[in-house]
Every structure is written in C-alpha cells, then in structure tokens.
Design a protein around this motif. Structure first.
Motif, mmCIF file in Angstrom:
data_model
loop_
_atom_site.group_PDB
_atom_site.id
_atom_site.type_symbol
_atom_site.label_atom_id
_atom_site.label_comp_id
_atom_site.label_asym_id
_atom_site.label_seq_id
_atom_site.Cartn_x
_atom_site.Cartn_y
_atom_site.Cartn_z
ATOM 1 N N PRO A 51 -12.100 1.075 3.878
ATOM 2 C CA PRO A 51 -12.760 -0.116 4.413
ATOM 3 C C PRO A 51 -11.859 -0.970 5.316
ATOM 4 O O PRO A 51 -12.343 -1.811 6.057
ATOM 5 C CB PRO A 51 -13.146 -0.916 3.165
ATOM 6 N N PHE A 52 -10.560 -0.758 5.259
ATOM 7 C CA PHE A 52 -9.625 -1.565 6.035
ATOM 8 C C PHE A 52 -9.250 -0.922 7.366
ATOM 9 O O PHE A 52 -8.366 -1.396 8.065
ATOM 10 C CB PHE A 52 -8.372 -1.851 5.204
ATOM 11 N N LYS A 53 -9.907 0.170 7.704
ATOM 12 C CA LYS A 53 -9.797 0.809 9.019
ATOM 13 C C LYS A 53 -8.412 1.359 9.327
ATOM 14 O O LYS A 53 -7.956 1.294 10.456
ATOM 15 C CB LYS A 53 -10.233 -0.138 10.135
ATOM 16 N N PHE A 54 -7.710 1.861 8.338
ATOM 17 C CA PHE A 54 -6.502 2.613 8.622
ATOM 18 C C PHE A 54 -6.347 3.711 7.592
ATOM 19 O O PHE A 54 -6.938 3.677 6.527
ATOM 20 C CB PHE A 54 -5.255 1.726 8.694
ATOM 21 N N ARG A 55 -5.598 4.723 7.971
ATOM 22 C CA ARG A 55 -5.354 5.844 7.072
ATOM 23 C C ARG A 55 -4.014 6.464 7.394
ATOM 24 O O ARG A 55 -3.438 6.219 8.449
ATOM 25 C CB ARG A 55 -6.459 6.882 7.179
ATOM 26 N N ILE A 56 -3.530 7.253 6.490
ATOM 27 C CA ILE A 56 -2.293 7.999 6.703
ATOM 28 C C ILE A 56 -2.705 9.429 7.028
ATOM 29 O O ILE A 56 -3.470 10.039 6.279
ATOM 30 C CB ILE A 56 -1.391 7.931 5.464
ATOM 31 N N ALA A 57 -2.219 9.930 8.150
ATOM 32 C CA ALA A 57 -2.618 11.253 8.618
ATOM 33 C C ALA A 57 -1.448 12.216 8.569
ATOM 34 O O ALA A 57 -0.299 11.836 8.783
ATOM 35 C CB ALA A 57 -3.159 11.167 10.037
ATOM 36 N N ASP A 80 -4.131 -9.871 2.128
ATOM 37 C CA ASP A 80 -4.414 -10.443 0.821
ATOM 38 C C ASP A 80 -5.633 -9.795 0.161
ATOM 39 O O ASP A 80 -5.804 -9.869 -1.045
ATOM 40 C CB ASP A 80 -4.618 -11.947 0.926
ATOM 41 N N LYS A 81 -6.475 -9.106 0.940
ATOM 42 C CA LYS A 81 -7.662 -8.462 0.398
ATOM 43 C C LYS A 81 -7.471 -6.963 0.196
ATOM 44 O O LYS A 81 -8.408 -6.259 -0.137
ATOM 45 C CB LYS A 81 -8.847 -8.693 1.329
ATOM 46 N N MET A 82 -6.257 -6.473 0.420
ATOM 47 C CA MET A 82 -5.985 -5.051 0.260
ATOM 48 C C MET A 82 -6.100 -4.668 -1.218
ATOM 49 O O MET A 82 -5.805 -5.469 -2.094
ATOM 50 C CB MET A 82 -4.576 -4.717 0.756
ATOM 51 N N PRO A 83 -6.518 -3.437 -1.498
ATOM 52 C CA PRO A 83 -6.599 -3.006 -2.898
ATOM 53 C C PRO A 83 -5.210 -2.860 -3.511
ATOM 54 O O PRO A 83 -4.226 -2.675 -2.803
ATOM 55 C CB PRO A 83 -7.304 -1.646 -2.809
#
Length: 106
Positions: free
Chosen positions: A86-92, A24-27
């Motif tokens: 800030p949400f500690k994940f990324r697409i690599a 719910d806090k995701m951009p």
C-alpha cells in the motif's frame, strides 16, 4: 479556488520527485526486516549483493546468522513486499537471488 497538491519529496534512489511517504504509518517490521530495508535504501537505487546483505544483517549475530541466508533473505523480501504494497514501494531482485536487491518505487 486552487487545488492543494499533495506533499512531494525526492526519491532517495533516483532523485525523482515522488509523493511523500508517511513513515509514521508504515507497518511494523522485525529488526532484520528493518535492517534489510535500511541497507537497500542506503544504496540509492543501486543493487546490494545478497551475500553482502546477509553479512550486514547478521553481523552482530554470535552464530553468524541462519544456515541458508539466501533463502532467508528471499523470504524476508517477500514478507516486506506484502507489507509495503500500500505504500507504493517494493524491494526487487535483479534476476537470480544472488544478483542482489534494490528498492523500487511504484
């Protein structure tokens, strides 16, 4: 008194226990960016080939999507990674942009 532990959940990619993501806090993301995240997340840690991503993201586009889908996806991934840092994940990416993309939890 005991310390209260933060909520934990299982990673959809590898099954490891990770801190819960507060969706719910995701951009806010654009429709194509959200589609890219959903496709990569559904792969559960596996790589999704870039051309398959393009086909699935722009499947309903009457014009077939952008003229340079590989570059467009690379730009979208960069924008997503900046927003989700800030949400500690990324697409690599797996090396070159044709190798595919996968979701990584930091």
């Amino acid at each position: 008194m005991t310390k209260r532990k933060p909520p934990r959940t299982r990673c959809p990619c590898c099954g490891a226990i990770v801190a819960a993501l507060h969706v719910d806090k995701m951009p806010r993301m654009g429709a194509n960016q959200q589609a890219l995240i959903n496709i990569v997340r559904a792969a559960k840690g596996g790589r999704v080939p870039t051309l398959e991503l393009a086909d699935r993201i722009w499947a309903s586009d009457a014009n077939g999507g952008p003229k340079l889908p590989l570059k467009t996806i690379a730009v979208m991934v960069r924008q997503i990674n900046v927003k989700t840092l800030p949400f500690k994940f990324r697409i690599a990416c797996g090396g070159g942009n044709r190798d595919g993309y996968r979701l990584l939890y930091l």
